[in-house]
Design a protein around this motif. Structure first.
Motif, mmCIF file in Angstrom:
data_model
loop_
_atom_site.group_PDB
_atom_site.id
_atom_site.type_symbol
_atom_site.label_atom_id
_atom_site.label_comp_id
_atom_site.label_asym_id
_atom_site.label_seq_id
_atom_site.Cartn_x
_atom_site.Cartn_y
_atom_site.Cartn_z
ATOM 1 N N THR A 64 10.654 4.391 2.322
ATOM 2 C CA THR A 64 11.708 4.148 3.301
ATOM 3 C C THR A 64 13.037 3.864 2.611
ATOM 4 O OG1 THR A 64 10.123 3.290 4.911
ATOM 5 C CG2 THR A 64 12.429 2.672 5.219
ATOM 6 N N ALA A 65 13.021 3.041 1.574
ATOM 7 C CA ALA A 65 14.260 2.701 0.860
ATOM 8 C C ALA A 65 14.832 3.905 0.138
ATOM 9 C CB ALA A 65 13.994 1.570 -0.127
ATOM 10 N N ASN A 66 13.975 4.748 -0.394
ATOM 11 C CA ASN A 66 14.449 5.920 -1.134
ATOM 12 C C ASN A 66 15.202 6.889 -0.235
ATOM 13 O OD1 ASN A 66 14.489 7.438 -3.665
ATOM 14 N ND2 ASN A 66 13.152 8.894 -2.627
ATOM 15 N N ALA A 67 14.911 6.853 1.064
ATOM 16 C CA ALA A 67 15.628 7.710 2.018
ATOM 17 C C ALA A 67 16.979 7.124 2.416
ATOM 18 C CB ALA A 67 14.769 7.934 3.261
ATOM 19 N N GLN A 68 17.344 5.964 1.879
ATOM 20 C CA GLN A 68 18.606 5.262 2.136
ATOM 21 C C GLN A 68 18.862 5.096 3.637
ATOM 22 O OE1 GLN A 68 21.915 6.641 -0.207
ATOM 23 N NE2 GLN A 68 23.384 5.312 0.827
ATOM 24 N N PRO A 69 18.244 4.097 4.232
ATOM 25 C CA PRO A 69 18.393 3.877 5.672
ATOM 26 C C PRO A 69 19.854 3.684 6.085
ATOM 27 C CG PRO A 69 16.625 2.521 4.786
ATOM 28 C CD PRO A 69 17.337 3.119 3.616
ATOM 29 N N ASP A 88 0.809 -1.220 0.000
ATOM 30 C CA ASP A 88 0.000 0.000 0.000
ATOM 31 C C ASP A 88 0.841 1.267 0.000
ATOM 32 O OD1 ASP A 88 -2.269 -1.590 0.142
ATOM 33 O OD2 ASP A 88 -2.250 -1.597 2.341
ATOM 34 N N ARG A 89 0.256 2.301 -0.571
ATOM 35 C CA ARG A 89 0.876 3.626 -0.491
ATOM 36 C C ARG A 89 0.778 4.200 0.922
ATOM 37 N NH1 ARG A 89 -1.767 3.981 -5.574
ATOM 38 N NH2 ARG A 89 -0.374 4.532 -7.310
ATOM 39 N N GLU A 90 -0.367 3.973 1.545
ATOM 40 C CA GLU A 90 -0.648 4.625 2.824
ATOM 41 C C GLU A 90 0.151 4.015 3.974
ATOM 42 O OE1 GLU A 90 -2.866 3.096 0.939
ATOM 43 O OE2 GLU A 90 -3.822 4.789 -0.118
ATOM 44 N N ALA A 91 0.513 2.747 3.859
ATOM 45 C CA ALA A 91 1.219 2.073 4.953
ATOM 46 C C ALA A 91 2.665 2.544 5.023
ATOM 47 C CB ALA A 91 1.163 0.559 4.758
ATOM 48 N N SER A 92 3.280 2.319 6.163
ATOM 49 C CA SER A 92 4.680 2.717 6.335
ATOM 50 C C SER A 92 5.436 1.614 7.062
ATOM 51 C CB SER A 92 4.775 4.029 7.124
ATOM 52 O OG SER A 92 4.229 3.859 8.429
ATOM 53 N N ILE A 93 6.736 1.627 6.889
ATOM 54 C CA ILE A 93 7.606 0.693 7.583
ATOM 55 C C ILE A 93 8.855 1.460 8.009
ATOM 56 C CG2 ILE A 93 8.671 -0.095 5.407
ATOM 57 C CD1 ILE A 93 8.970 -2.870 6.732
ATOM 58 N N SER A 94 9.251 1.312 9.261
ATOM 59 C CA SER A 94 10.396 2.068 9.774
ATOM 60 C C SER A 94 11.690 1.509 9.206
ATOM 61 C CB SER A 94 10.428 1.995 11.302
ATOM 62 O OG SER A 94 10.724 0.669 11.721
ATOM 63 N N PRO A 95 12.729 2.338 9.112
ATOM 64 C CA PRO A 95 14.028 1.832 8.651
ATOM 65 C C PRO A 95 14.537 0.682 9.515
ATOM 66 C CG PRO A 95 14.023 4.234 8.673
ATOM 67 C CD PRO A 95 12.756 3.797 9.347
ATOM 68 N N GLU A 96 14.288 0.760 10.821
ATOM 69 C CA GLU A 96 14.753 -0.288 11.725
ATOM 70 C C GLU A 96 14.073 -1.618 11.429
ATOM 71 O OE1 GLU A 96 15.479 3.655 13.195
ATOM 72 O OE2 GLU A 96 13.572 2.664 12.688
ATOM 73 N N TRP A 131 14.321 -7.069 8.967
ATOM 74 C CA TRP A 131 13.837 -8.137 8.083
ATOM 75 C C TRP A 131 14.875 -8.483 7.019
ATOM 76 C CZ3 TRP A 131 12.306 -7.420 2.781
ATOM 77 C CH2 TRP A 131 11.827 -8.595 2.191
ATOM 78 N N LEU A 132 15.480 -7.467 6.410
ATOM 79 C CA LEU A 132 16.472 -7.705 5.369
ATOM 80 C C LEU A 132 17.655 -8.508 5.912
ATOM 81 C CD1 LEU A 132 16.535 -4.163 3.699
ATOM 82 C CD2 LEU A 132 15.588 -6.242 2.694
#
Length: 526
Positions: free
Chosen positions: A411-416, A374-382, A387-388
């Motif tokens: 989140t990925a575009n912000a380069q965690p 989803d567009r609306e959902a979010s996932i923290s860098p942590e 998970w990765l």
């Protein structure tokens, strides 16, 4: 005019329209095969067909989701059929069979010709969206309904099960129709029991990949369309089916489940045919009742086709990325995550050469995080990094031109923290993630891997953690060496491999009864 001649005349008219509708679908199918649009569901069908060609069984697939979800839960027979004939041809042939399958089923209803043409439109829209397993299952399910109407209960039961082997969604839908007919005291309960038994066995064998969402906005539209169907005053069994669908939509919207929004296909692809076939109001009321559902179906197909024209859906865009990945150190012992961008091209294009952290199953993605969908959902860098790293994902690919900016994409575009860009071009950024846990733990080294197997050289007496998901369908065997360099020349030894679940869901491997290291192959088998 004698009754026999009237019946003959109607049958001839119906046959003429069935052949005409088949010709229309043939044109659409030919265009679909030639153009081969990269719609999302088609990538899933192509990936599973390729997996079948590569020897992936129903029980285990190493290239997707760390082996967590058995391929048999998606379809038992369609991937093999697609591997033989090609996925595009299979879905086109399934669509081609719809007009006659419906024509043979609706010979005794009020508007058989209207039903055939509504089914033709629905089949073309489903074809345009690339829903391969569903269309194959729908053809077989239509045959099951026809057999039940003719009181051929054992043939109907066989076809119900066969439709389930093609598509779990199709067998669920035909059970709605059979259930409505049974409640109307017109159909036998035997095919229903066969279908319910199939669903029970299937759930026991394959489990569930996770929940499929059914948002309230889509649910409300579905409920509104069901209410509109009633303006056509369809036959009582169809009204019962509408009531069953209404109840199911309310429940499925409130309670997470594997069916979820797939139920919307019952509303916009299946019930319009039944309503048109049995409507007792005028042609105008019938059209007003079914057209809105077909328009909704057309919206979804148009959306999928529009996405397929985006650069992110192009196969050619992936070749530079694949070449760059092959040059990265440690790629053979790592997984790759392609950030969710609204397309699913990577699930097919990259799965042959790399093990992907995900693939294309909406339920499986949602079981990880709604941010993968989803567009609306979010996932923290942590959380994303956790998970990765746990999944042995060393490399992450980010499309610069996404169709959908999912929560994961943002989140990925912000380069965690811990990500280092190692390659880029105008379409992609490729990152290396630090601190990734090893795919193969101490005590073993990689010999080879593919979508269907993993070969390790294992030291004896060591507990080796292999980061593939534990499953009762995961099996092992010792690879016997041949020739003068045979290092396993100990005739008195009886080596064996023990596979156990680790404490965190991965696989623990131990080689016993051997004094030397041996090659061990892991593979899937139901």
């Amino acid at each position: 005019m004698p009754t026999e001649r009237v019946t003959e005349h109607v049958s001839r008219r119906l046959a003429l329209h069935a052949w005409s509708a088949t010709a229309v679908v043939a044109v659409g199918g030919l265009l679909f095969v030639l153009i081969a649009p990269g719609v999302g569901d088609m990538w899933a069908a192509l990936a599973r067909a390729q997996a079948a060609r590569d020897g992936v069984t129903l029980g285990y697939w190493f290239s997707w989701y760390s082996g967590a979800h058995p391929p048999g839960g998606y379809s038992v027979i369609v991937p093999w059929l697609s591997a033989l004939l090609g996925a595009h041809l299979v879905v086109a042939l399934a669509a081609l069979a719809i007009p006659w399958a419906v024509a043979l089923t609706v010979t005794q209803v009020r508007r058989p010709i209207v039903a055939v043409w509504v089914a033709t439109i629905s089949a073309l829209l489903t074809l345009g969206a690339g829903r391969t397993t569903f269309l194959v299952g729908a053809v077989i399910a239509t045959g099951a309904l026809d057999a039940a109407i003719r009181d051929r209960r054992w043939l109907a039961s066989f076809l119900v099960v066969l439709s389930g082997l093609a598509s779990p969604v199709a067998v669920a839908f035909v059970l709605v129709g059979l259930g409505a007919g049974f409640l109307g005291k017109r159909l036998s309960i035997v095919p229903i029991l066969a279908g319910l038994a199939f669903l029970g066995v299937s759930s026991w064998l394959w489990g569930s990949s996770g929940p499929e969402g059914y948002g309230w906005a889509r649910a409300l539209i579905s409920l509104a369309l069901l209410a509109v169907f009633l303006f056509a005053n369809p036959a009582r069994p169809v009204k019962v089916a509408i009531v069953i669908a209404t109840f199911a939509i309310v429940v499925f919207s409130a309670v997470p489940n594997a069916m979820g929004s797939n139920l919307a296909r019952l509303v916009f692809a299946v019930l319009p045919v039944a309503v048109a076939a049995t409507a007792r109001r005028s042609n105008r009321f019938t059209a007003l009742a079914v057209v809105p559902a077909l328009v909704w179906s057309a919206y979804f197909t148009a959306h999928d086709l529009a996405d397929s024209r985006a650069s992110a859906s192009s196969v050619t865009v992936y070749q530079p990325l694949a070449d760059a990945l092959k040059r990265q150190p440690g790629i053979e012992t790592s997984r790759v995550e392609v950030v969710a961008d609204g397309t699913h091209t990577s699930a097919f294009v990259l799965a042959k050469d790399f093990w992907l952290a995900r693939g294309y199953e909406t339920q499986a993605d949602r079981s990880l995080s709604d941010a993968f969908v989803d567009r609306e959902a979010s996932i923290s860098p942590e959380r994303l990094n956790g998970w990765l790293r746990d999944s042995s994902v060393r490399y992450v690919a980010l499309n610069r031109h996404p169709v959908k900016r999912t929560g994961e994409w943002r989140t990925a575009n912000a380069q965690p923290e811990g990500w280092r860009e190692v390659w880029s071009n105008r379409d992609w950024r490729l990152f290396e993630v630090s601190g990734t846990k090893p795919l193969i733990g101490d005590g073993a080294t990689l010999r080879g891997k593919s979508a269907s197997h993993l070969v390790l050289n294992v030291q004896p007496g060591r507990d080796v953690v292999v980061r593939v998901r534990w499953s009762s369908y995961l099996h092992s065997r010792i690879v016997e060496e041949k020739g003068p360099g045979d290092a396993s020349g100990h005739p008195d030894e009886t080596p064996r491999v023990i596979l156990e679940p680790s404490g965190d869901g991965w696989t623990m491997l131990r080689l016993e009864g051997s004094s030397v290291a041996r090659d061990v192959e892991l593979f899937g088998r139901p």
